[in-house]
Design a protein around this motif. Structure first.
Motif, PDB file in Angstrom:
ATOM      1  N   PHE A 159       0.854  -1.178   0.000  1.00 29.64           N
ATOM      2  CA  PHE A 159       0.000   0.000   0.000  1.00 29.64           C
ATOM      3  C   PHE A 159       0.894   1.233   0.000  1.00 29.64           C
ATOM      4  O   PHE A 159       1.731   1.389   0.889  1.00 29.64           O
ATOM      5  CB  PHE A 159      -0.910   0.018   1.237  1.00 29.64           C
ATOM      6  CG  PHE A 159      -1.741  -1.223   1.373  1.00 29.64           C
ATOM      7  CD1 PHE A 159      -2.886  -1.387   0.610  1.00 29.64           C
ATOM      8  CD2 PHE A 159      -1.368  -2.229   2.248  1.00 29.64           C
ATOM      9  CE1 PHE A 159      -3.654  -2.540   0.719  1.00 29.64           C
ATOM     10  CE2 PHE A 159      -2.123  -3.378   2.367  1.00 29.64           C
ATOM     11  CZ  PHE A 159      -3.268  -3.538   1.608  1.00 29.64           C
ATOM     12  N   SER A 160       0.716   2.095  -0.960  1.00 25.78           N
ATOM     13  CA  SER A 160       1.543   3.280  -1.094  1.00 25.78           C
ATOM     14  C   SER A 160       1.155   4.336  -0.065  1.00 25.78           C
ATOM     15  O   SER A 160      -0.013   4.715   0.037  1.00 25.78           O
ATOM     16  CB  SER A 160       1.381   3.855  -2.508  1.00 25.78           C
ATOM     17  OG  SER A 160       1.925   5.144  -2.578  1.00 25.78           O
ATOM     18  N   HIS A 161       2.131   4.828   0.671  1.00 20.86           N
ATOM     19  CA  HIS A 161       1.872   5.943   1.588  1.00 20.86           C
ATOM     20  C   HIS A 161       1.489   7.187   0.783  1.00 20.86           C
ATOM     21  O   HIS A 161       0.688   8.000   1.223  1.00 20.86           O
ATOM     22  CB  HIS A 161       3.101   6.229   2.451  1.00 20.86           C
ATOM     23  CG  HIS A 161       3.469   5.108   3.353  1.00 20.86           C
ATOM     24  ND1 HIS A 161       2.719   4.764   4.444  1.00 20.86           N
ATOM     25  CD2 HIS A 161       4.502   4.239   3.314  1.00 20.86           C
ATOM     26  CE1 HIS A 161       3.272   3.727   5.051  1.00 20.86           C
ATOM     27  NE2 HIS A 161       4.353   3.389   4.375  1.00 20.86           N
ATOM     28  N   SER A 213      -2.188  11.400  -0.611  1.00 21.00           N
ATOM     29  CA  SER A 213      -2.851  12.150  -1.676  1.00 21.00           C
ATOM     30  C   SER A 213      -4.352  12.250  -1.403  1.00 21.00           C
ATOM     31  O   SER A 213      -4.963  13.292  -1.612  1.00 21.00           O
ATOM     32  CB  SER A 213      -2.608  11.463  -3.017  1.00 21.00           C
ATOM     33  OG  SER A 213      -3.336  12.086  -4.027  1.00 21.00           O
ATOM     34  N   ALA A 214      -4.949  11.178  -0.902  1.00 23.55           N
ATOM     35  CA  ALA A 214      -6.383  11.155  -0.638  1.00 23.55           C
ATOM     36  C   ALA A 214      -6.755  11.883   0.646  1.00 23.55           C
ATOM     37  O   ALA A 214      -7.803  12.516   0.724  1.00 23.55           O
ATOM     38  CB  ALA A 214      -6.878   9.711  -0.573  1.00 23.55           C
ATOM     39  N   CYS A 215      -5.891  11.792   1.667  1.00 23.55           N
ATOM     40  CA  CYS A 215      -6.272  12.277   2.999  1.00 23.55           C
ATOM     41  C   CYS A 215      -5.426  13.423   3.533  1.00 23.55           C
ATOM     42  O   CYS A 215      -5.695  13.911   4.630  1.00 23.55           O
ATOM     43  CB  CYS A 215      -6.199  11.135   4.004  1.00 23.55           C
ATOM     44  SG  CYS A 215      -7.270   9.769   3.640  1.00 23.55           S
ATOM     45  N   GLY A 216      -4.380  13.811   2.833  1.00 24.25           N
ATOM     46  CA  GLY A 216      -3.517  14.868   3.357  1.00 24.25           C
ATOM     47  C   GLY A 216      -2.940  14.487   4.708  1.00 24.25           C
ATOM     48  O   GLY A 216      -2.464  13.367   4.891  1.00 24.25           O
ATOM     49  N   ASP A 217      -3.036  15.388   5.661  1.00 22.61           N
ATOM     50  CA  ASP A 217      -2.493  15.129   7.000  1.00 22.61           C
ATOM     51  C   ASP A 217      -3.249  14.038   7.745  1.00 22.61           C
ATOM     52  O   ASP A 217      -2.776  13.545   8.755  1.00 22.61           O
ATOM     53  CB  ASP A 217      -2.512  16.410   7.846  1.00 22.61           C
ATOM     54  CG  ASP A 217      -1.497  17.428   7.360  1.00 22.61           C
ATOM     55  OD1 ASP A 217      -0.552  17.033   6.644  1.00 22.61           O
ATOM     56  OD2 ASP A 217      -1.647  18.615   7.697  1.00 22.61           O
ATOM     57  N   GLY A 218      -4.420  13.665   7.251  1.00 27.53           N
ATOM     58  CA  GLY A 218      -5.195  12.602   7.882  1.00 27.53           C
ATOM     59  C   GLY A 218      -4.675  11.216   7.564  1.00 27.53           C
ATOM     60  O   GLY A 218      -5.099  10.237   8.168  1.00 27.53           O
ATOM     61  N   ALA A 219      -3.739  11.106   6.629  1.00 27.71           N
ATOM     62  CA  ALA A 219      -3.152   9.808   6.275  1.00 27.71           C
ATOM     63  C   ALA A 219      -2.134   9.448   7.350  1.00 27.71           C
ATOM     64  O   ALA A 219      -1.103  10.091   7.485  1.00 27.71           O
ATOM     65  CB  ALA A 219      -2.485   9.880   4.908  1.00 27.71           C
ATOM     66  N   ASN A 231      -6.445  -2.747  11.286  1.00 29.00           N
ATOM     67  CA  ASN A 231      -7.277  -1.644  10.827  1.00 29.00           C
ATOM     68  C   ASN A 231      -6.840  -1.350   9.405  1.00 29.00           C
ATOM     69  O   ASN A 231      -5.680  -1.047   9.158  1.00 29.00           O
ATOM     70  CB  ASN A 231      -7.074  -0.421  11.726  1.00 29.00           C
ATOM     71  CG  ASN A 231      -7.760   0.821  11.184  1.00 29.00           C
ATOM     72  OD1 ASN A 231      -7.455   1.299  10.102  1.00 29.00           O
ATOM     73  ND2 ASN A 231      -8.663   1.368  11.971  1.00 29.00           N
ATOM     74  N   LEU A 232      -7.759  -1.453   8.459  1.00 26.88           N
ATOM     75  CA  LEU A 232      -7.458  -1.185   7.056  1.00 26.88           C
ATOM     76  C   LEU A 232      -8.183   0.077   6.602  1.00 26.88           C
ATOM     77  O   LEU A 232      -9.402   0.192   6.761  1.00 26.88           O
ATOM     78  CB  LEU A 232      -7.876  -2.371   6.190  1.00 26.88           C
ATOM     79  CG  LEU A 232      -7.181  -3.702   6.522  1.00 26.88           C
ATOM     80  CD1 LEU A 232      -7.774  -4.834   5.704  1.00 26.88           C
ATOM     81  CD2 LEU A 232      -5.680  -3.587   6.287  1.00 26.88           C
ATOM     82  N   MET A 233      -7.426   1.025   6.068  1.00 20.28           N
ATOM     83  CA  MET A 233      -7.979   2.279   5.577  1.00 20.28           C
ATOM     84  C   MET A 233      -8.634   2.029   4.218  1.00 20.28           C
ATOM     85  O   MET A 233      -8.028   1.402   3.348  1.00 20.28           O
ATOM     86  CB  MET A 233      -6.852   3.311   5.437  1.00 20.28           C
ATOM     87  CG  MET A 233      -7.320   4.691   5.086  1.00 20.28           C
ATOM     88  SD  MET A 233      -5.951   5.863   4.752  1.00 20.28           S
ATOM     89  CE  MET A 233      -4.913   5.669   6.177  1.00 20.28           C
ATOM     90  N   VAL A 234      -9.857   2.504   4.068  1.00 17.60           N
ATOM     91  CA  VAL A 234     -10.587   2.337   2.806  1.00 17.60           C
ATOM     92  C   VAL A 234     -10.995   3.708   2.271  1.00 17.60           C
ATOM     93  O   VAL A 234     -11.163   4.655   3.033  1.00 17.60           O
ATOM     94  CB  VAL A 234     -11.820   1.421   2.968  1.00 17.60           C
ATOM     95  CG1 VAL A 234     -11.409   0.040   3.455  1.00 17.60           C
ATOM     96  CG2 VAL A 234     -12.849   2.022   3.903  1.00 17.60           C
ATOM     97  N   ASP A 235     -11.182   3.788   0.958  1.00 14.35           N
ATOM     98  CA  ASP A 235     -11.529   5.072   0.347  1.00 14.35           C
ATOM     99  C   ASP A 235     -13.032   5.324   0.307  1.00 14.35           C
ATOM    100  O   ASP A 235     -13.462   6.456   0.106  1.00 14.35           O
ATOM    101  CB  ASP A 235     -10.923   5.191  -1.047  1.00 14.35           C
ATOM    102  CG  ASP A 235     -11.435   4.137  -2.018  1.00 14.35           C
ATOM    103  OD1 ASP A 235     -12.203   3.232  -1.606  1.00 14.35           O
ATOM    104  OD2 ASP A 235     -11.059   4.212  -3.200  1.00 14.35           O
TER     105      ASP A 235
END
Length: 131
Positions: free
Chosen positions: A40-42, A47-53, A77-81
């Motif tokens: 999974f690319s950081h 890019s999707a979440c800015g500082d929330g990533a 915990n898996l982050m989903v879009d």
């Protein structure tokens, strides 16, 4: 000064490696690489979440019930879009949720169990919910 800058991977044992790979691919859409895992690319999450990533690292007291009904002493915990679309995918795969999805000030969450009875937390960060 030397310091930890992130989580480099999640490695775990399972009863049937091929079946576990197939389940994560079919149910959650994780693309399995030639080496048998996934990357999974950081950059993609930033890019999707800015500082929330971010990746959360958090010990829990041993008598905490949050990981239940799993008997494992850890949870993924898996982050989903798009949690709503992911839950449709999970439902279509015939996998039941553990409890009802919730919305918190920091995002939307839902839970399910993998084939080895590990609890999986799906998280759509608030930055994506608000877009």
């Amino acid at each position: 000064m030397a310091k930890v800058i992130g989580v480099g991977g999640i490695f775990f044992l399972c009863q049937d490696v091929d079946a576990t790979r197939e389940w994560y691919s079919r149910v959650l859409g994780i693309e399995i690489n030639d080496f048998g895992g996934a990357s999974f690319s950081h950059k993609a999450s930033a890019s999707a979440c800015g500082d929330g990533a971010m990746t959360i690292w958090s010990p829990f007291k041993s008598d905490n019930e949050y990981f239940k009904p799993s008997t494992e002493n850890w949870m993924m915990n898996l982050m989903v879009d798009d949690l709503d679309a992911m839950l449709e995918r999970v439902k279509d795969a015939g996998v039941p949720l553990e409890g009802e999805p919730v919305t918190e000030p920091y995002g939307k969450f839902a839970w399910l169990m993998d084939p080895d009875e590990r609890k999986i937390e799906l998280w759509e960060p608030i930055e994506l919910v608000e877009n």
